[in-house]
Scaffold this motif. Sequence first.
Motif, short mmCIF file in Angstrom:
data_model
loop_
_atom_site.label_atom_id
_atom_site.label_comp_id
_atom_site.label_asym_id
_atom_site.label_seq_id
_atom_site.Cartn_x
_atom_site.Cartn_y
_atom_site.Cartn_z
N LEU A 14 28.06 -1.35 85.26
CA LEU A 14 27.15 -1.09 84.14
C LEU A 14 27.13 -2.19 83.09
N THR A 15 28.20 -2.96 82.97
CA THR A 15 28.31 -3.96 81.91
C THR A 15 27.12 -4.90 81.91
N GLY A 16 26.57 -5.10 80.71
CA GLY A 16 25.46 -6.04 80.54
C GLY A 16 24.21 -5.35 80.04
N GLY A 17 23.09 -6.02 80.21
CA GLY A 17 21.81 -5.53 79.71
C GLY A 17 20.93 -4.98 80.80
N TRP A 18 20.18 -3.94 80.47
CA TRP A 18 19.28 -3.26 81.41
C TRP A 18 17.95 -2.98 80.73
N ARG A 19 16.86 -3.17 81.45
CA ARG A 19 15.54 -2.70 80.99
C ARG A 19 15.44 -1.23 81.36
N VAL A 20 14.83 -0.44 80.49
CA VAL A 20 14.76 1.01 80.67
C VAL A 20 13.32 1.48 80.61
N GLU A 21 12.93 2.29 81.60
CA GLU A 21 11.62 2.97 81.60
C GLU A 21 11.88 4.44 81.89
N ARG A 22 11.45 5.32 80.97
CA ARG A 22 11.70 6.75 81.12
C ARG A 22 10.39 7.51 81.03
N SER A 23 10.20 8.44 81.95
CA SER A 23 9.08 9.38 81.83
C SER A 23 9.64 10.72 81.41
N VAL A 24 8.91 11.40 80.54
CA VAL A 24 9.31 12.72 80.04
C VAL A 24 8.16 13.67 80.31
N ARG A 25 8.47 14.76 81.02
CA ARG A 25 7.44 15.77 81.30
C ARG A 25 7.92 17.13 80.82
N ASP A 26 7.06 17.79 80.05
CA ASP A 26 7.29 19.18 79.69
C ASP A 26 6.62 19.99 80.79
N LEU A 27 7.43 20.59 81.65
CA LEU A 27 6.90 21.29 82.82
C LEU A 27 6.14 22.56 82.43
N ALA A 28 6.44 23.14 81.28
CA ALA A 28 5.76 24.35 80.84
C ALA A 28 4.35 24.06 80.31
N SER A 29 4.24 23.03 79.47
CA SER A 29 2.94 22.74 78.84
C SER A 29 2.14 21.67 79.57
#
Length: 172
Positions: A14-29
């Motif tokens: 894990l050591t070092g730098g990472w680019r991050v892309e996250r998707s968030v879904r509200d499954l109810a709405s």
Amino acid sequence: MSEYWPVTDVLAYLTGGWRVERSVRDLASGARGSFSGATVFEPLDDEAGLLHHESGTFVWQDVARPAERTLRFLADDDGAGRADVRFADGRRFHDLDLTSGRHVTDHPCAADLYRGEFTVHDADHWRTVWRVGGPAKDLLLTTDYTRDAEREAGHDSEREPQHDSERNSGQG
């Protein structure tokens, strides 16, 4: 060949730098959001482990705002492939064992349950999927991490190989 990539030393991986892309879904709405930013894992000053700092932009319902979080990944006494993940204030979040390249863990939070799946795909790509359920939550958060080549330039020689394919690269 396994679809998962075993990690012999989770903190070194894990050591070092990472680019991050996250998707968030509200499954109810059906509402959707996203996070884009960076995560840096740096050695802790006061104990064996890494400080994880994530920062970027979270977009929800077309409103963008800055977002960040800090976690502590502590060395686990049971082996280098494992870590104890804590919130910044020291409270326990979850365990992490990447020795098989895949790990499933739970985090109860009040009336909600967070179930996380961690998968390592290769030396430069890993993913987390958190399913959050409870009386008021029904969420799916999928995060892809890609090693930041610009941040890592000049540092690869310091990172120990964590998989046989890395140890044997260039030999044969």
